[in-house]
Design a protein around this motif. Structure first.
Motif, PDB file in Angstrom:
ATOM      1  N   SER A  33      -4.017  -7.493  39.969  1.00  0.00           N
ATOM      2  CA  SER A  33      -3.292  -8.652  40.770  1.00  0.00           C
ATOM      3  C   SER A  33      -4.091  -9.367  41.591  1.00  0.00           C
ATOM      4  O   SER A  33      -3.901 -10.547  41.922  1.00  0.00           O
ATOM      5  CB  SER A  33      -2.196  -7.877  41.601  1.00  0.00           C
ATOM      6  OG  SER A  33      -2.670  -6.955  42.527  1.00  0.00           O
ATOM      7  N   LYS A  34      -5.448  -8.806  41.919  1.00  0.00           N
ATOM      8  CA  LYS A  34      -6.228  -9.642  42.603  1.00  0.00           C
ATOM      9  C   LYS A  34      -6.810 -10.853  42.147  1.00  0.00           C
ATOM     10  O   LYS A  34      -7.396 -11.762  42.733  1.00  0.00           O
ATOM     11  CB  LYS A  34      -7.515  -8.642  42.949  1.00  0.00           C
ATOM     12  CG  LYS A  34      -7.251  -7.594  44.106  1.00  0.00           C
ATOM     13  CD  LYS A  34      -8.415  -6.808  44.229  1.00  0.00           C
ATOM     14  CE  LYS A  34      -8.154  -5.747  45.294  1.00  0.00           C
ATOM     15  NZ  LYS A  34      -9.349  -4.788  45.516  1.00  0.00           N
ATOM     16  N   GLY A  35      -7.155 -10.725  40.814  1.00  0.00           N
ATOM     17  CA  GLY A  35      -7.678 -12.160  40.050  1.00  0.00           C
ATOM     18  C   GLY A  35      -6.754 -12.798  39.226  1.00  0.00           C
ATOM     19  O   GLY A  35      -6.608 -12.354  37.930  1.00  0.00           O
ATOM     20  N   LYS A  36      -6.062 -13.826  39.677  1.00  0.00           N
ATOM     21  CA  LYS A  36      -4.955 -14.620  38.691  1.00  0.00           C
ATOM     22  C   LYS A  36      -5.679 -15.249  37.660  1.00  0.00           C
ATOM     23  O   LYS A  36      -5.335 -15.495  36.438  1.00  0.00           O
ATOM     24  CB  LYS A  36      -3.925 -15.351  39.526  1.00  0.00           C
ATOM     25  CG  LYS A  36      -3.244 -14.735  40.557  1.00  0.00           C
ATOM     26  CD  LYS A  36      -2.068 -14.100  40.058  1.00  0.00           C
ATOM     27  CE  LYS A  36      -1.059 -13.501  40.839  1.00  0.00           C
ATOM     28  NZ  LYS A  36      -0.785 -12.032  40.671  1.00  0.00           N
ATOM     29  N   ASP A  37      -6.837 -15.767  37.753  1.00  0.00           N
ATOM     30  CA  ASP A  37      -7.664 -16.517  36.832  1.00  0.00           C
ATOM     31  C   ASP A  37      -8.602 -15.631  36.299  1.00  0.00           C
ATOM     32  O   ASP A  37      -9.542 -16.230  35.429  1.00  0.00           O
ATOM     33  CB  ASP A  37      -8.127 -17.536  37.592  1.00  0.00           C
ATOM     34  CG  ASP A  37      -9.222 -17.314  38.624  1.00  0.00           C
ATOM     35  OD1 ASP A  37      -9.294 -16.038  39.016  1.00  0.00           O
ATOM     36  OD2 ASP A  37     -10.095 -18.157  38.660  1.00  0.00           O
ATOM     37  N   THR A  38      -8.720 -14.336  36.374  1.00  0.00           N
ATOM     38  CA  THR A  38      -9.575 -13.372  35.725  1.00  0.00           C
ATOM     39  C   THR A  38      -9.113 -12.899  34.512  1.00  0.00           C
ATOM     40  O   THR A  38      -8.003 -12.386  34.568  1.00  0.00           O
ATOM     41  CB  THR A  38      -9.991 -12.326  36.841  1.00  0.00           C
ATOM     42  OG1 THR A  38     -10.649 -13.030  37.864  1.00  0.00           O
ATOM     43  CG2 THR A  38     -11.052 -11.526  36.092  1.00  0.00           C
ATOM     44  N   THR A  39      -9.970 -12.715  33.326  1.00  0.00           N
ATOM     45  CA  THR A  39      -9.594 -11.800  32.207  1.00  0.00           C
ATOM     46  C   THR A  39     -10.366 -10.577  32.496  1.00  0.00           C
ATOM     47  O   THR A  39     -11.567 -10.417  32.922  1.00  0.00           O
ATOM     48  CB  THR A  39     -10.134 -12.550  30.965  1.00  0.00           C
ATOM     49  OG1 THR A  39      -9.794 -13.701  30.842  1.00  0.00           O
ATOM     50  CG2 THR A  39      -9.929 -11.551  29.665  1.00  0.00           C
ATOM     51  N   TYR A  40      -9.468  -9.524  32.227  1.00  0.00           N
ATOM     52  CA  TYR A  40      -9.799  -8.096  32.619  1.00  0.00           C
ATOM     53  C   TYR A  40      -9.977  -7.633  31.253  1.00  0.00           C
ATOM     54  O   TYR A  40      -9.050  -7.612  30.572  1.00  0.00           O
ATOM     55  CB  TYR A  40      -8.917  -7.275  33.467  1.00  0.00           C
ATOM     56  CG  TYR A  40      -9.116  -7.893  34.767  1.00  0.00           C
ATOM     57  CD1 TYR A  40      -9.878  -7.197  35.662  1.00  0.00           C
ATOM     58  CD2 TYR A  40      -8.125  -8.839  35.153  1.00  0.00           C
ATOM     59  CE1 TYR A  40      -9.919  -7.693  37.078  1.00  0.00           C
ATOM     60  CE2 TYR A  40      -7.996  -9.098  36.644  1.00  0.00           C
ATOM     61  CZ  TYR A  40      -9.027  -8.593  37.532  1.00  0.00           C
ATOM     62  OH  TYR A  40      -9.069  -9.076  38.730  1.00  0.00           O
ATOM     63  N   VAL A  41     -11.019  -6.984  30.989  1.00  0.00           N
ATOM     64  CA  VAL A  41     -11.253  -5.990  29.741  1.00  0.00           C
ATOM     65  C   VAL A  41     -11.544  -4.635  29.972  1.00  0.00           C
ATOM     66  O   VAL A  41     -12.580  -4.211  30.797  1.00  0.00           O
ATOM     67  CB  VAL A  41     -12.560  -6.478  28.904  1.00  0.00           C
ATOM     68  CG1 VAL A  41     -12.753  -5.910  27.517  1.00  0.00           C
ATOM     69  CG2 VAL A  41     -12.537  -8.057  28.644  1.00  0.00           C
ATOM     70  N   LEU A  42     -10.689  -3.676  30.109  1.00  0.00           N
ATOM     71  CA  LEU A  42     -10.691  -2.464  30.168  1.00  0.00           C
ATOM     72  C   LEU A  42     -10.772  -1.669  28.991  1.00  0.00           C
ATOM     73  O   LEU A  42     -10.036  -1.653  27.791  1.00  0.00           O
ATOM     74  CB  LEU A  42      -9.135  -1.984  30.782  1.00  0.00           C
ATOM     75  CG  LEU A  42      -9.017  -2.416  32.072  1.00  0.00           C
ATOM     76  CD1 LEU A  42      -8.248  -3.803  32.195  1.00  0.00           C
ATOM     77  CD2 LEU A  42      -8.046  -1.376  32.807  1.00  0.00           C
ATOM     78  N   ASN A  43     -11.830  -0.843  29.007  1.00  0.00           N
ATOM     79  CA  ASN A  43     -12.104  -0.019  27.925  1.00  0.00           C
ATOM     80  C   ASN A  43     -11.823   1.526  28.500  1.00  0.00           C
ATOM     81  O   ASN A  43     -12.252   1.774  29.207  1.00  0.00           O
ATOM     82  CB  ASN A  43     -13.553  -0.043  27.238  1.00  0.00           C
ATOM     83  CG  ASN A  43     -13.925   0.901  26.202  1.00  0.00           C
ATOM     84  OD1 ASN A  43     -14.912   1.729  26.576  1.00  0.00           O
ATOM     85  ND2 ASN A  43     -13.525   0.832  24.940  1.00  0.00           N
ATOM     86  N   PHE A  44     -11.064   2.033  27.661  1.00  0.00           N
ATOM     87  CA  PHE A  44     -10.802   3.591  27.896  1.00  0.00           C
ATOM     88  C   PHE A  44     -11.652   4.521  26.840  1.00  0.00           C
ATOM     89  O   PHE A  44     -11.606   4.358  25.770  1.00  0.00           O
ATOM     90  CB  PHE A  44      -9.260   3.966  27.406  1.00  0.00           C
ATOM     91  CG  PHE A  44      -8.405   2.912  28.491  1.00  0.00           C
ATOM     92  CD1 PHE A  44      -8.051   3.517  29.596  1.00  0.00           C
ATOM     93  CD2 PHE A  44      -7.870   1.866  28.002  1.00  0.00           C
ATOM     94  CE1 PHE A  44      -6.997   2.745  30.475  1.00  0.00           C
ATOM     95  CE2 PHE A  44      -7.001   1.014  28.996  1.00  0.00           C
ATOM     96  CZ  PHE A  44      -6.698   1.435  30.186  1.00  0.00           C
ATOM     97  N   TRP A  45     -12.592   5.286  27.587  1.00  0.00           N
ATOM     98  CA  TRP A  45     -13.375   5.983  26.710  1.00  0.00           C
ATOM     99  C   TRP A  45     -13.485   7.551  27.379  1.00  0.00           C
ATOM    100  O   TRP A  45     -12.932   7.815  28.355  1.00  0.00           O
ATOM    101  CB  TRP A  45     -14.798   5.268  26.843  1.00  0.00           C
ATOM    102  CG  TRP A  45     -15.276   5.221  28.372  1.00  0.00           C
ATOM    103  CD1 TRP A  45     -14.840   4.568  29.287  1.00  0.00           C
ATOM    104  CD2 TRP A  45     -16.540   5.921  29.079  1.00  0.00           C
ATOM    105  NE1 TRP A  45     -15.248   4.593  30.336  1.00  0.00           N
ATOM    106  CE2 TRP A  45     -16.337   5.498  30.177  1.00  0.00           C
ATOM    107  CE3 TRP A  45     -17.315   6.926  28.441  1.00  0.00           C
ATOM    108  CZ2 TRP A  45     -17.395   6.017  31.244  1.00  0.00           C
ATOM    109  CZ3 TRP A  45     -18.005   7.464  29.158  1.00  0.00           C
ATOM    110  CH2 TRP A  45     -18.158   7.060  30.731  1.00  0.00           C
TER     111      TRP A  45
END
Length: 161
Positions: A33-45
């Motif tokens: 929610s901090k970055g409205k213009d940000t793309t978050y790429v989460l890798n679960f590993w």
């Protein structure tokens, strides 16, 4: 000189320890929610997952390639939180990971998995991409080219599931 070396080693250890943090689902959602213009790429590993370890460099390359763009790579370890000091921190140090690294801090990992995506069986590796609160989930291993093309297409709105 000896004291300088000790100070350097302590600083390095602190930097690696500071990079690996425990996180709950609520805290992870707050992070988005901090970055409205940000793309978050989460890798679960996990450190014990061969395919996960194989694809980690692709996520690190993505972080480096898009350093000046609003794209954040977050590596979410599914290792048990009791293994942070014995497994995760040494792994991050050995592989020189620069992305944000979190370890799940939830009493019920299945509830965490279900909250990430209802279709997720819990298999690793898995990736979640969040753009403007729109979540797209992948339960698969990526090649470097696949990951880069996917992120480019999603950022430009050209992705068709």
């Amino acid at each position: 000189m000896k004291y300088l070396l000790i100070l350097f080693l302590l600083t390095l250890t602190f930097a690696v320890n500071a990079q690996v943090k425990l996180v709950s689902l609520k805290e992870l959602d707050k992070r988005f929610s901090k970055g409205k213009d940000t793309t978050y790429v989460l890798n679960f590993w996990a450190t014990w997952c061969g395919p996960c370890v194989e694809e980690l460099p692709y996520f690190e390359n993505l972080k480096t390639e898009y350093f000046k763009k609003p794209i954040k790579v977050i590596l979410v370890s599914m290792d048990f939180k009791s293994k942070v000091k014995s497994n995760v921190i040494p792994f991050v140090k050995k592989h020189k990971l620069k992305s944000e690294v979190y370890v799940i801090n939830e009493p019920n990992q299945q509830a965490f998995i279900d909250n990430v995506d209802k279709k997720w069986s819990g298999a690793l590796p898995a990736t979640l991409i969040v753009i403007n609160n729109r979540r797209t989930f992948f339960e698969k291993e990526f090649t470097g080219t696949e990951l880069e093309d996917l992120v480019k297409n999603m950022v430009h709105g050209d992705y068709k599931p």
